[in-house]
Design an enzyme around this catalytic site. Sequence first.
Site, PDB file in Angstrom:
ATOM      1  N   ASP A  43       0.975  -1.197  -0.134  1.00  0.00           N
ATOM      2  CA  ASP A  43       0.017   0.072   0.088  1.00  0.00           C
ATOM      3  C   ASP A  43       0.748   1.153   0.022  1.00  0.00           C
ATOM      4  O   ASP A  43       1.930   1.064   0.361  1.00  0.00           O
ATOM      5  CB  ASP A  43      -0.788   0.058   1.276  1.00  0.00           C
ATOM      6  N   ASP A  88      -2.330  -0.721   6.047  1.00  0.00           N
ATOM      7  CA  ASP A  88      -2.636  -0.159   7.057  1.00  0.00           C
ATOM      8  C   ASP A  88      -4.204  -0.192   7.327  1.00  0.00           C
ATOM      9  O   ASP A  88      -4.466  -0.094   8.796  1.00  0.00           O
ATOM     10  CB  ASP A  88      -2.363   1.203   7.417  1.00  0.00           C
ATOM     11  N   ASP A  91      -0.317   4.986   0.979  1.00  0.00           N
ATOM     12  CA  ASP A  91      -0.533   6.066   2.066  1.00  0.00           C
ATOM     13  C   ASP A  91      -0.534   5.287   3.557  1.00  0.00           C
ATOM     14  O   ASP A  91      -1.147   4.318   3.870  1.00  0.00           O
ATOM     15  CB  ASP A  91      -1.934   6.585   1.982  1.00  0.00           C
TER      16      ASP A  91
END
Length: 176
Positions: A7, A135, A9
């Site tokens: 990922d 996250d 961000d």
Amino acid sequence: MKRIAIDMDDVLAKTTHVIIDRINQLVEKKYSYEELMSGNTSVKEEFYGHYLANNSFLWEPGFFENIPVNEDAVEVVKKLTEHYEVFIVSAATEFPNSLKEKIGWMEQYFPFITWKHIVFCGHKHMIQADYLIDDHEKNLHTFTGTPLLFTAPHNLHIHDFQRVNNWKEVEKLLLD
Ligand SMILES: [Mg+2]
């Protein structure tokens, strides 16, 4: 070669740090990343209340252009590419302006990962890989490989996945 999906961000990029700065400007407060990581739930609830009410900046041109890269991310991802097939997978299509900005950001910090290995999507549930480093619980719980939860202030309460706190821990787990 095993495949890793990573990922952007709050995994490669310190997006929450920039969001905190923007919220502080908008509501004239002094929230800090450390404070949100400390587990003080009332401060956190207050911050995320402000965030939900004031996050239209995410859709503005330029937001995703100037986000600092996470510590050790460049070095560890570079090493990962020598042992794994690495794809960067970002649920970016919700933010149309971010698409070009994220490609530029990848060219700046991760020039060894080309457009062929960058996937922009809405949902991530169709992503097939051996590992997903992310996250957000919503992306990990439908993942069919090994999910790895990258620590961020908004996921400290999640205990359903193996956790990695930083890129050094990713290195130890996947390269040692
Ligand atoms: Mg993320």
